[in-house]
Scaffold this motif. Sequence first.
Motif: not given
Length: 85
Positions: A37-41
Amino acid sequence: MHRPKRHTDDKASGRKSFACTEYRDLLTAVHQQLGAPIVLVWHNLNVHKDRRMRGFTDAQDWITAYYLPPYAPDLTPVRGFQTLA
């Protein structure tokens, strides 16, 4: 390989940026390569808030996106925030 698009309307400064489709393709390629999974800010760049980009990120169960407040210099170091050391 993903590279910023050079804007033809801004030749003097040579400004470069990613379009919505390039962000989409980059995120998809990163996800495939990492297999995680990818977490974007995201900050408030217009392409990050674009309805097509939000539609894409919302439709992917492997992306979690967080959006910074409109003015948050303490959360965006490139904007001039300096830590006290």
